[in-house]
Design an enzyme around this catalytic site. Structure first.
Site, short mmCIF file in Angstrom:
data_model
loop_
_atom_site.label_atom_id
_atom_site.label_comp_id
_atom_site.label_asym_id
_atom_site.label_seq_id
_atom_site.Cartn_x
_atom_site.Cartn_y
_atom_site.Cartn_z
N LYS A 89 34.76 49.64 40.47
CA LYS A 89 34.56 48.18 40.55
C LYS A 89 34.96 47.60 41.91
O LYS A 89 34.41 46.61 42.37
CB LYS A 89 35.34 47.48 39.44
CG LYS A 89 34.68 47.67 38.08
CD LYS A 89 35.31 46.76 37.03
CE LYS A 89 34.55 46.81 35.72
NZ LYS A 89 34.76 48.08 34.98
N GLU A 111 34.84 36.19 35.99
CA GLU A 111 35.09 36.30 34.56
C GLU A 111 35.52 37.72 34.30
O GLU A 111 35.18 38.63 35.05
CB GLU A 111 33.82 35.99 33.77
CG GLU A 111 32.87 37.17 33.54
CD GLU A 111 32.21 37.72 34.81
OE1 GLU A 111 32.07 36.96 35.78
OE2 GLU A 111 31.87 38.92 34.80
N SER A 377 33.51 57.38 36.57
CA SER A 377 33.64 55.98 37.00
C SER A 377 35.08 55.47 37.11
O SER A 377 35.36 54.60 37.91
CB SER A 377 32.84 55.08 36.06
OG SER A 377 33.23 55.25 34.72
C1 LIG Z 1 33.91 48.47 33.94
C2 LIG Z 1 33.79 49.93 33.81
C3 LIG Z 1 32.57 50.54 33.40
C4 LIG Z 1 31.37 49.77 32.98
O1 LIG Z 1 30.85 48.91 33.94
P1 LIG Z 1 29.48 49.19 34.69
O2 LIG Z 1 29.18 47.92 35.39
O3 LIG Z 1 28.44 49.52 33.64
O4 LIG Z 1 29.68 50.33 35.60
C5 LIG Z 1 32.52 51.93 33.38
N1 LIG Z 1 33.59 52.69 33.70
C6 LIG Z 1 34.77 52.14 34.09
C7 LIG Z 1 35.90 53.03 34.44
C8 LIG Z 1 34.90 50.75 34.15
O5 LIG Z 1 36.07 50.22 34.53
#
Ligand SMILES: *Cc1c(COP(=O)(O)O)cnc(C)c1O
Length: 393
Positions: A89, A111, A377
């Protein structure tokens, strides 16, 4: 077929900017300027410098040997979990705070649902010394106390959304109301590849550093820029959009998008938008979203807070509709099992969102020489409580 946004702000039939008239000047200013600002050498230099020295990029592309052995295929993990603040993010919030500064904005609003995007926004506001207001549903404030504390420590003001279900969509409504009332000095940092045009495209471009790095990293390790598959979990779709971006038009790269099936796609407790979603308008864009027969947005459910979103970004709606991406739905149980497996095979504790992407290997087989890149992610520290309860640790 074009999988990028067109000049009207659409991915096929999805996207656009469906916004109240009073929001038009803000969104239009951004639409007119975002591409030229992002192309300024000065902007590129500052963005890349911060990604390197502050975020810690490039994030490694790690060949997961034991995981690969277990599933008899070649699995690489793109380590977004190693970024500052623990997920992808931050790539987007760094980009957007620099954009806000170039547009002369002094005040940032955002938000947040689970608080992850709120923390990433509060982080870059502290970094740049800008005022930060984060809207968050009252219910979410109660259940995400550690992230609320983080935001406060970083100097942000957390404002509870008290209407409706007091969760993410109500926080979004409050943020939009704020932006209408403060059109001149305020920038709204949206946290995923969603929202009115140009947000999905802008967020995707900031996150596209992920696939840009994958290309040269894979070239170093495999002698080829293109894997056979790229895989990512989808909440709103920002880590996925960044992971796919430079491969969207590479015919030999297959795309897998992983959604949260919650307790099961047909259980009524799920967030599998590509299966259950119908065309509709959410957060200012036309996309697939889960809704009742009369168009009321259905409350989504997933064990992972970051996938608990009733829509998907318009790029992903287009990838689903055209068949460019294969969508898979993974249940809570399947994800949790895959998360624990990564801990024990590779010594990496993943975010539960990410665990959904890892769960595809139990669901589907790959060839031994297939090269598969999975977007890792985020890290699992934030999810420890959920893991503890689930596995009775
Ligand atoms: C917020 C988040 C997501 C989902 O958000 P996307 O915008 O779909 O990428 C996925 N993995 C993690 C670790 C997150 O913090």
């Amino acid at each position: 077929m074009n999988y990028n946004v067109n000049e009207k702000g659409y991915y096929g039939e999805f996207g656009g900017a469906f916004i109240p008239e009073m929001l038009y000047p803000n969104v239009e200013e951004l639409r007119q300027k975002y591409l030229s600002v992002m192309a300024e050498p000065d902007f590129i230099k500052e963005f890349n410098q911060l990604l390197k020295d502050y975020v810690g990029r490039p994030s490694p592309l790690y060949y997961a040997k034991r995981l690969s052995k277990k599933y008899n295929t070649k699995i690489y993990l793109k380590r977004e979990d190693l970024n500052h603040t623990g997920a992808h993010k931050i790539n987007n919030t760094i980009g957007q705070i620099l954009m806000a500064k170039r547009l002369g904005k002094t005040r940032i609003i955002a938000e947040t649902g689970a608080g992850q995007h709120g923390v990433a926004t509060a982080t870059v506001c502290a970094l740049m010394g800008l005022e930060c207001i984060v809207y968050m549903g009252e219910i979410d404030i109660a259940r995400q106390a550690p992230n609320v504390a983080r935001m406060k420590m970083l100097g942000a003001k957390v404002v509870p959304a008290l209407s409706g279900s007091r969760t993410l969509k109500d926080a979004t409504n409050e943020a939009i109301r704020d932006w209408i009332n403060n059109p001149v000095n305020t920038h709204y940092i949206i946290g995923s590849a969603i929202g009115p045009h140009p947000y999905p495209d802008m967020v995707t471009r900031f996150q596209s550093v992920i696939s840009e790095e994958i290309k040269w990293q894979l070239k170093e390790q495999e002698g080829t820029e293109n894997p056979d598959y790229v895989v990512a979990c989808i909440g709103g779709g920002s880590n996925a959009a960044g992971t796919y971006y430079h491969f969207l038009h590479e015919q030999d790269v297959k795309i897998i998008a992983v959604e949260a099936a919650g307790l099961g796609v047909d259980s009524g407790e799920s967030a599998a938008t590509s299966v259950l979603g119908k065309e509709g308008i959410i957060h200012g864009c036309k996309t697939l979203l889960m809704q009742t027969k009369d168009g009321q947005i259905t409350e989504p459910y997933s064990i992972s807070a970051g996938l608990d979103y009733p829509g998907v970004g318009p790029m992903h709606a287009h990838l689903a509709k055209t068949g460019r991406a294969e969508f898979m739905a993974i249940t809570d149980d399947e994800a949790m099992t895959a998360g624990l497996e990564l801990c024990q095979l590779e010594g990496i504790i993943p975010a539960i969102e990410t665990s959904h992407a890892l769960a595809i290997f139990e669901q589907r087989t790959f060839k031994p020489d297939d090269v598969i890149v999975v977007s890792l992610s985020g890290r699992g520290d934030k999810d420890l409580d959920t893991y503890i309860k689930y596995f009775k640790l």
